[in-house]
Design a protein around this motif. Structure first.
Motif, mmCIF file in Angstrom:
data_model
loop_
_atom_site.group_PDB
_atom_site.id
_atom_site.type_symbol
_atom_site.label_atom_id
_atom_site.label_comp_id
_atom_site.label_asym_id
_atom_site.label_seq_id
_atom_site.Cartn_x
_atom_site.Cartn_y
_atom_site.Cartn_z
ATOM 1 N N HIS A 196 -12.723 -11.452 3.070
ATOM 2 C CA HIS A 196 -12.204 -10.621 1.982
ATOM 3 C C HIS A 196 -12.942 -10.951 0.691
ATOM 4 N N MET A 212 3.352 -1.660 4.615
ATOM 5 C CA MET A 212 2.712 -1.407 3.330
ATOM 6 C C MET A 212 2.569 0.099 3.140
ATOM 7 N N ASP A 213 2.894 0.569 1.959
ATOM 8 C CA ASP A 213 2.703 1.990 1.630
ATOM 9 C C ASP A 213 1.315 2.150 1.020
ATOM 10 N N TYR A 214 0.410 2.647 1.823
ATOM 11 C CA TYR A 214 -0.975 2.815 1.382
ATOM 12 C C TYR A 214 -1.255 4.229 0.898
ATOM 13 N N ILE A 274 -3.338 4.591 -2.099
ATOM 14 C CA ILE A 274 -4.619 3.881 -2.066
ATOM 15 C C ILE A 274 -5.619 4.600 -1.173
ATOM 16 N N ARG A 311 -8.941 4.975 -2.871
ATOM 17 C CA ARG A 311 -8.672 5.472 -4.227
ATOM 18 C C ARG A 311 -9.710 6.479 -4.721
ATOM 19 N N ARG A 362 -6.091 -4.713 2.316
ATOM 20 C CA ARG A 362 -4.860 -4.694 3.116
ATOM 21 C C ARG A 362 -4.440 -3.273 3.449
ATOM 22 N N ALA A 363 -4.646 -2.344 2.517
ATOM 23 C CA ALA A 363 -4.314 -0.945 2.769
ATOM 24 C C ALA A 363 -5.173 -0.379 3.899
ATOM 25 N N THR A 378 -10.017 -4.111 -4.503
ATOM 26 C CA THR A 378 -9.046 -5.184 -4.705
ATOM 27 C C THR A 378 -8.584 -5.692 -3.342
ATOM 28 N N GLU A 379 -7.951 -6.823 -3.353
ATOM 29 C CA GLU A 379 -7.357 -7.372 -2.129
ATOM 30 C C GLU A 379 -6.359 -6.371 -1.542
ATOM 31 N N GLU A 380 -5.604 -5.712 -2.385
ATOM 32 C CA GLU A 380 -4.642 -4.703 -1.924
ATOM 33 C C GLU A 380 -5.356 -3.543 -1.217
ATOM 34 N N ASP A 381 -6.528 -3.172 -1.685
ATOM 35 C CA ASP A 381 -7.307 -2.121 -1.028
ATOM 36 C C ASP A 381 -7.661 -2.521 0.406
#
Length: 74
Positions: free
Chosen positions: A40, A1-3, A6, A21, A56-57, A51-54
């Motif tokens: 989560h 993952m490219d964080y 983020i 962020r 995971r980042a 967010t969920e992506e945050d």
């Protein structure tokens, strides 16, 4: 993952600790919540700006940092 878009580090926020962020929520905060047993969904409910992506980042960032420590130690 490219964080990289983020996870940010700004000297004036939270003493330059890796944050999400540009918010005042650090990677360590999120990892601590997860380690304490929060799901989560619970984290997202308590912090609606995340967010969920945050999440995971944060995990990807921590995994990369751990890999880098292994390389330095070798």
């Amino acid at each position: 993952m490219d964080y990289s878009q983020i996870i940010t580090m700004e000297p004036g926020k939270r003493s330059g600790k890796p944050s999400i962020r540009g918010l005042r929520i650090t990677v360590a905060d999120v990892l601590g919540y997860l380690a304490s047993g929060m799901t989560h969904e619970e984290i997202l409910k308590d912090f609606p700006s995340l967010t969920e992506e945050d999440i995971r980042a944060c995990l990807a960032f921590a995994a990369d940092r751990e890999r880098k420590l292994d390389i330095v130690a070798a």
